[in-house]
Design a protein around this motif. Structure first.
Motif, PDB file in Angstrom:
ATOM      1  N   THR A 126      16.964  -2.464   2.216  1.00 48.50           N
ATOM      2  CA  THR A 126      17.498  -1.358   1.427  1.00 48.50           C
ATOM      3  C   THR A 126      18.988  -1.561   1.154  1.00 48.50           C
ATOM      4  O   THR A 126      19.467  -1.299   0.044  1.00 48.50           O
ATOM      5  CB  THR A 126      17.274  -0.013   2.152  1.00 48.50           C
ATOM      6  N   PRO A 132      16.432  -1.418  -7.883  1.00 47.33           N
ATOM      7  CA  PRO A 132      16.032  -0.056  -7.521  1.00 47.33           C
ATOM      8  C   PRO A 132      14.562   0.034  -7.080  1.00 47.33           C
ATOM      9  O   PRO A 132      14.236   0.809  -6.187  1.00 47.33           O
ATOM     10  CB  PRO A 132      16.262   0.757  -8.793  1.00 47.33           C
ATOM     11  N   GLU A 133      13.694  -0.745  -7.674  1.00 43.82           N
ATOM     12  CA  GLU A 133      12.273  -0.685  -7.294  1.00 43.82           C
ATOM     13  C   GLU A 133      12.066  -1.172  -5.866  1.00 43.82           C
ATOM     14  O   GLU A 133      11.282  -0.606  -5.103  1.00 43.82           O
ATOM     15  CB  GLU A 133      11.438  -1.531  -8.267  1.00 43.82           C
ATOM     16  N   LYS A 135      14.359  -1.139  -3.484  1.00 45.64           N
ATOM     17  CA  LYS A 135      14.939  -0.107  -2.607  1.00 45.64           C
ATOM     18  C   LYS A 135      13.963   1.052  -2.408  1.00 45.64           C
ATOM     19  O   LYS A 135      13.810   1.555  -1.294  1.00 45.64           O
ATOM     20  CB  LYS A 135      16.257   0.421  -3.195  1.00 45.64           C
ATOM     21  N   GLU A 136      13.328   1.466  -3.504  1.00 40.98           N
ATOM     22  CA  GLU A 136      12.374   2.590  -3.427  1.00 40.98           C
ATOM     23  C   GLU A 136      11.179   2.222  -2.552  1.00 40.98           C
ATOM     24  O   GLU A 136      10.738   3.007  -1.719  1.00 40.98           O
ATOM     25  CB  GLU A 136      11.922   2.995  -4.840  1.00 40.98           C
ATOM     26  N   GLU A 137      10.632   1.032  -2.723  1.00 37.42           N
ATOM     27  CA  GLU A 137       9.505   0.579  -1.902  1.00 37.42           C
ATOM     28  C   GLU A 137       9.918   0.463  -0.442  1.00 37.42           C
ATOM     29  O   GLU A 137       9.164   0.850   0.458  1.00 37.42           O
ATOM     30  CB  GLU A 137       8.959  -0.758  -2.418  1.00 37.42           C
ATOM     31  N   ARG A 139      12.266   2.192   1.005  1.00 36.72           N
ATOM     32  CA  ARG A 139      12.424   3.566   1.511  1.00 36.72           C
ATOM     33  C   ARG A 139      11.061   4.172   1.852  1.00 36.72           C
ATOM     34  O   ARG A 139      10.895   4.803   2.902  1.00 36.72           O
ATOM     35  CB  ARG A 139      13.142   4.419   0.459  1.00 36.72           C
ATOM     36  N   ILE A 140      10.065   3.972   0.994  1.00 35.76           N
ATOM     37  CA  ILE A 140       8.715   4.499   1.252  1.00 35.76           C
ATOM     38  C   ILE A 140       8.140   3.851   2.516  1.00 35.76           C
ATOM     39  O   ILE A 140       7.562   4.537   3.369  1.00 35.76           O
ATOM     40  CB  ILE A 140       7.807   4.254   0.025  1.00 35.76           C
ATOM     41  N   GLU A 143       9.746   5.336   5.593  1.00 36.48           N
ATOM     42  CA  GLU A 143       9.188   6.656   5.920  1.00 36.48           C
ATOM     43  C   GLU A 143       7.877   6.510   6.693  1.00 36.48           C
ATOM     44  O   GLU A 143       7.620   7.240   7.655  1.00 36.48           O
ATOM     45  CB  GLU A 143       8.960   7.469   4.640  1.00 36.48           C
TER      46      GLU A 143
END
Length: 155
Positions: A126, A132-133, A135-137, A139-140, A143
């Motif tokens: 991250t 950005p994609e 980073k988003e993956e 982050r998911i 979680e």
């Protein structure tokens, strides 16, 4: 003839009196025997009921999580057999519970190390990526790893 009738009358009255006393004695003996039977039944019922109540309380302790209830011998063979089996069941349950706790502890420890490493790697991705994609993956995924860490912590 009249003399003969006079002798029979007192003899009949005497026999009737004796019969009445014998009947009264039989009735008194029956009442005493009945009372003794009731007293014996009450004593026997209490002798059997008290250990059964104690055994039920021990089973309740076992059901509520106390895996080693203290069981004293009652003196009634059948009740003592049930109590002994309850004690054996409690011992088996304690062994299984200890094994389950040990497994949960071992599994928790074995899972925390790779989950921590995975968390650190996802955080690194991250921070270092510019896409950005990605980073988003990351982050998911982070979680989901955190959710797994909470599950392991609950163990």
């Amino acid at each position: 003839m009249p003399e003969n009738q006079n002798h029979e009358m007192p003899s009949t009255a005497l026999n009737t009196g004796r019969s009445a006393r014998v009947i009264a004695l039989v009735v008194v003996a029956a009442v005493v025997a009945f009372a003794a039977g009731i007293a014996m039944a009450i004593w026997q019922a209490n002798r059997l009921a008290a250990p059964l109540v104690y055994l039920a309380a021990s089973a309740e302790q076992l059901g509520s999580g106390q895996v080693r209830p203290h069981l004293d011998p009652s003196g009634v063979e059948e009740i003592d057999l049930v109590a002994a089996e309850l004690a054996r069941s409690a011992d088996r349950m304690a062994g299984r519970l200890a094994a389950e706790r040990q497994f949960a502890s071992d599994a928790s420890h074995q899972l925390r190390t790779p989950l921590t490493a995975l968390t650190m790697r996802l955080e690194e991705i991250t921070l270092t990526t510019g896409e950005p994609e990605v980073k988003e993956e990351a982050r998911i995924c982070l979680e989901q790893v955190e959710r797994l860490v909470r599950v392991v912590d609950d163990l």
